[in-house]
Scaffold this motif. Structure first.
Motif, PDB file in Angstrom:
ATOM      1  N   SER A   1      -7.154  -3.381  -6.921  1.00  0.00           N
ATOM      2  CA  SER A   1      -8.115  -2.513  -6.265  1.00  0.00           C
ATOM      3  C   SER A   1      -9.338  -3.350  -5.947  1.00  0.00           C
ATOM      4  CB  SER A   1      -8.492  -1.366  -7.198  1.00  0.00           C
ATOM      5  OG  SER A   1      -9.429  -0.521  -6.583  1.00  0.00           O
ATOM      6  N   PRO A   2     -10.007  -3.168  -4.877  1.00  0.00           N
ATOM      7  CA  PRO A   2      -9.701  -2.280  -3.759  1.00  0.00           C
ATOM      8  C   PRO A   2      -8.674  -2.925  -2.838  1.00  0.00           C
ATOM      9  CG  PRO A   2     -11.712  -3.468  -3.271  1.00  0.00           C
ATOM     10  CD  PRO A   2     -11.251  -3.921  -4.652  1.00  0.00           C
ATOM     11  N   GLY A   3      -8.333  -2.212  -1.798  1.00  0.00           N
ATOM     12  CA  GLY A   3      -7.370  -2.744  -0.827  1.00  0.00           C
ATOM     13  C   GLY A   3      -5.991  -2.205  -1.091  1.00  0.00           C
ATOM     14  N   PRO A   4      -4.994  -3.100  -1.132  1.00  0.00           N
ATOM     15  CA  PRO A   4      -3.628  -2.613  -1.374  1.00  0.00           C
ATOM     16  C   PRO A   4      -3.513  -2.081  -2.800  1.00  0.00           C
ATOM     17  CG  PRO A   4      -3.682  -5.003  -1.469  1.00  0.00           C
ATOM     18  CD  PRO A   4      -5.051  -4.556  -1.010  1.00  0.00           C
ATOM     19  N   ASP A   5      -2.413  -1.413  -3.070  1.00  0.00           N
ATOM     20  CA  ASP A   5      -2.194  -0.874  -4.417  1.00  0.00           C
ATOM     21  C   ASP A   5      -1.535  -1.890  -5.339  1.00  0.00           C
ATOM     22  OD1 ASP A   5      -3.149   1.823  -3.869  1.00  0.00           O
ATOM     23  OD2 ASP A   5      -1.406   1.952  -2.541  1.00  0.00           O
ATOM     24  N   PHE A   6      -0.696  -2.773  -4.767  1.00  0.00           N
ATOM     25  CA  PHE A   6       0.034  -3.764  -5.555  1.00  0.00           C
ATOM     26  C   PHE A   6       0.028  -5.101  -4.848  1.00  0.00           C
ATOM     27  CE2 PHE A   6       1.872   0.199  -6.998  1.00  0.00           C
ATOM     28  CZ  PHE A   6       2.005   0.007  -8.361  1.00  0.00           C
ATOM     29  N   MET A   7       0.071  -6.150  -5.646  1.00  0.00           N
ATOM     30  CA  MET A   7       0.347  -7.510  -5.163  1.00  0.00           C
ATOM     31  C   MET A   7       1.585  -7.964  -5.925  1.00  0.00           C
ATOM     32  SD  MET A   7      -1.918  -8.580  -2.894  1.00  0.00           S
ATOM     33  CE  MET A   7      -1.474 -10.294  -2.906  1.00  0.00           C
TER      34      MET A   7
ATOM     35  N   VAL B   1       6.010   4.160   0.440  1.00  0.00           N
ATOM     36  CA  VAL B   1       5.426   2.864   0.816  1.00  0.00           C
ATOM     37  C   VAL B   1       4.917   2.979   2.246  1.00  0.00           C
ATOM     38  CG1 VAL B   1       5.864   0.421   1.208  1.00  0.00           C
ATOM     39  CG2 VAL B   1       6.859   1.550  -0.782  1.00  0.00           C
ATOM     40  N   ARG B   2       3.606   2.849   2.404  1.00  0.00           N
ATOM     41  CA  ARG B   2       2.998   2.980   3.718  1.00  0.00           C
ATOM     42  C   ARG B   2       2.926   1.659   4.454  1.00  0.00           C
ATOM     43  NH1 ARG B   2      -3.170   4.772   4.379  1.00  0.00           N
ATOM     44  NH2 ARG B   2      -3.093   3.643   2.462  1.00  0.00           N
TER      45      ARG B   2
ATOM     46  N   THR C   1       0.858  -1.176   0.000  1.00  0.00           N
ATOM     47  CA  THR C   1       0.000   0.000   0.000  1.00  0.00           C
ATOM     48  C   THR C   1       0.897   1.230   0.000  1.00  0.00           C
ATOM     49  OG1 THR C   1      -1.675  -1.185   1.266  1.00  0.00           O
ATOM     50  CG2 THR C   1      -1.865   1.217   1.200  1.00  0.00           C
ATOM     51  N   LEU C   2       0.642   2.139  -0.930  1.00  0.00           N
ATOM     52  CA  LEU C   2       1.411   3.373  -1.013  1.00  0.00           C
ATOM     53  C   LEU C   2       0.732   4.485  -0.225  1.00  0.00           C
ATOM     54  CD1 LEU C   2       2.353   3.361  -4.828  1.00  0.00           C
ATOM     55  CD2 LEU C   2       3.624   2.394  -2.896  1.00  0.00           C
ATOM     56  N   GLU C   3       1.534   5.443   0.200  1.00  0.00           N
ATOM     57  CA  GLU C   3       1.012   6.612   0.912  1.00  0.00           C
ATOM     58  C   GLU C   3       0.223   7.501  -0.051  1.00  0.00           C
ATOM     59  OE1 GLU C   3       0.125   8.535   4.171  1.00  0.00           O
ATOM     60  OE2 GLU C   3       1.604   6.931   4.274  1.00  0.00           O
ATOM     61  N   ARG C   4       0.790   7.732  -1.231  1.00  0.00           N
ATOM     62  CA  ARG C   4       0.144   8.559  -2.250  1.00  0.00           C
ATOM     63  C   ARG C   4      -0.082   7.699  -3.489  1.00  0.00           C
ATOM     64  NH1 ARG C   4       4.173  10.733   0.071  1.00  0.00           N
ATOM     65  NH2 ARG C   4       5.645  10.531  -1.646  1.00  0.00           N
ATOM     66  N   GLN C   5      -1.308   7.766  -4.068  1.00  0.00           N
ATOM     67  CA  GLN C   5      -1.671   6.890  -5.189  1.00  0.00           C
ATOM     68  C   GLN C   5      -1.807   7.622  -6.516  1.00  0.00           C
ATOM     69  OE1 GLN C   5      -3.478   6.635  -2.197  1.00  0.00           O
ATOM     70  NE2 GLN C   5      -2.501   4.750  -1.521  1.00  0.00           N
ATOM     71  N   GLY C   6      -1.205   8.765  -6.651  1.00  0.00           N
ATOM     72  CA  GLY C   6      -1.243   9.453  -7.947  1.00  0.00           C
ATOM     73  C   GLY C   6      -0.584   8.597  -9.016  1.00  0.00           C
ATOM     74  N   ALA C   7      -0.964   8.824 -10.257  1.00  0.00           N
ATOM     75  CA  ALA C   7      -0.444   8.015 -11.368  1.00  0.00           C
ATOM     76  C   ALA C   7       1.076   7.990 -11.382  1.00  0.00           C
ATOM     77  CB  ALA C   7      -0.985   8.543 -12.698  1.00  0.00           C
TER      78      ALA C   7
END
Length: 169
Positions: free
Chosen positions: A108-114, A139-140, A79-85
């Motif tokens: 999506s939804p949930g974490p940003d990456f797996m 990286v949060r 999960t990232l702190e900021r999700q801008g492109a």
């Protein structure tokens, strides 16, 4: 036949290739119930349509263990702190550049990456974590799940042909 129409024979060929892409054209044709020239022509068309992206080899971690060690496979939620492109692109670029990263998905939804990662051992994993996660202020959260068994591609298990997933023929 329309160039992007997928019929029963195409589905059989796609399914066979997903099960074992190393089959000879003769074997594919026989199993798909088409002639060898038809098999070649259809597979070429399926590649041109972009339905077959690439063919890869799945390595056996257990067989390679004698020379490489068993290694460690982990599935990671990032999960990232900021999700801008630009932030998503930057993290993705760093992740796919790492040889330890076997697969990378934006989700999506949930974490940003797996991520699916394979490292030689826990110190190798910690070094990867330092490079990818700790040194990145964006990286949060990282949630790691360590694999104890890969069941899907077990070569001892038969892989039956699946039904067409769309239900359309």
């Amino acid at each position: 036949m329309e160039s992007d129409f997928i019929d029963e024979a195409d589905w059989r060929l796609l399914d066979l290739l997903q099960t074992d892409a190393s089959l000879s054209n003769q074997a594919l044709a026989g199993l798909a119930h088409v002639s060898p020239p038809t098999s070649l022509r259809r597979i070429k068309r399926l590649k041109q349509l972009g339905l077959i992206e690439r063919q890869v080899a799945l390595l056996s971690p257990d067989r390679l263990a004698a020379s490489t060690g068993h290694g460690l496979t982990a599935l990671l939620e990032i999960t990232l702190e900021r999700q801008g492109a630009e932030h998503l692109d930057a993290f993705e670029g760093r992740a796919v550049a790492e040889t330890a990263v076997q697969q990378c998905y934006r989700v999506s939804p949930g974490p940003d990456f797996m991520l699916v990662v394979h490292t030689p051992d826990m110190p190798g994993y910690l070094a990867l974590a330092q490079r990818l996660f700790t040194s990145d202020a964006n990286v949060r959260n990282v949630k790691a799940f360590f694999s104890v068994k890969r069941a899907k591609f077990d070569p001892r298990l038969p892989l039956p042909l699946r039904e067409n997933p769309t239900g359309k023929r």
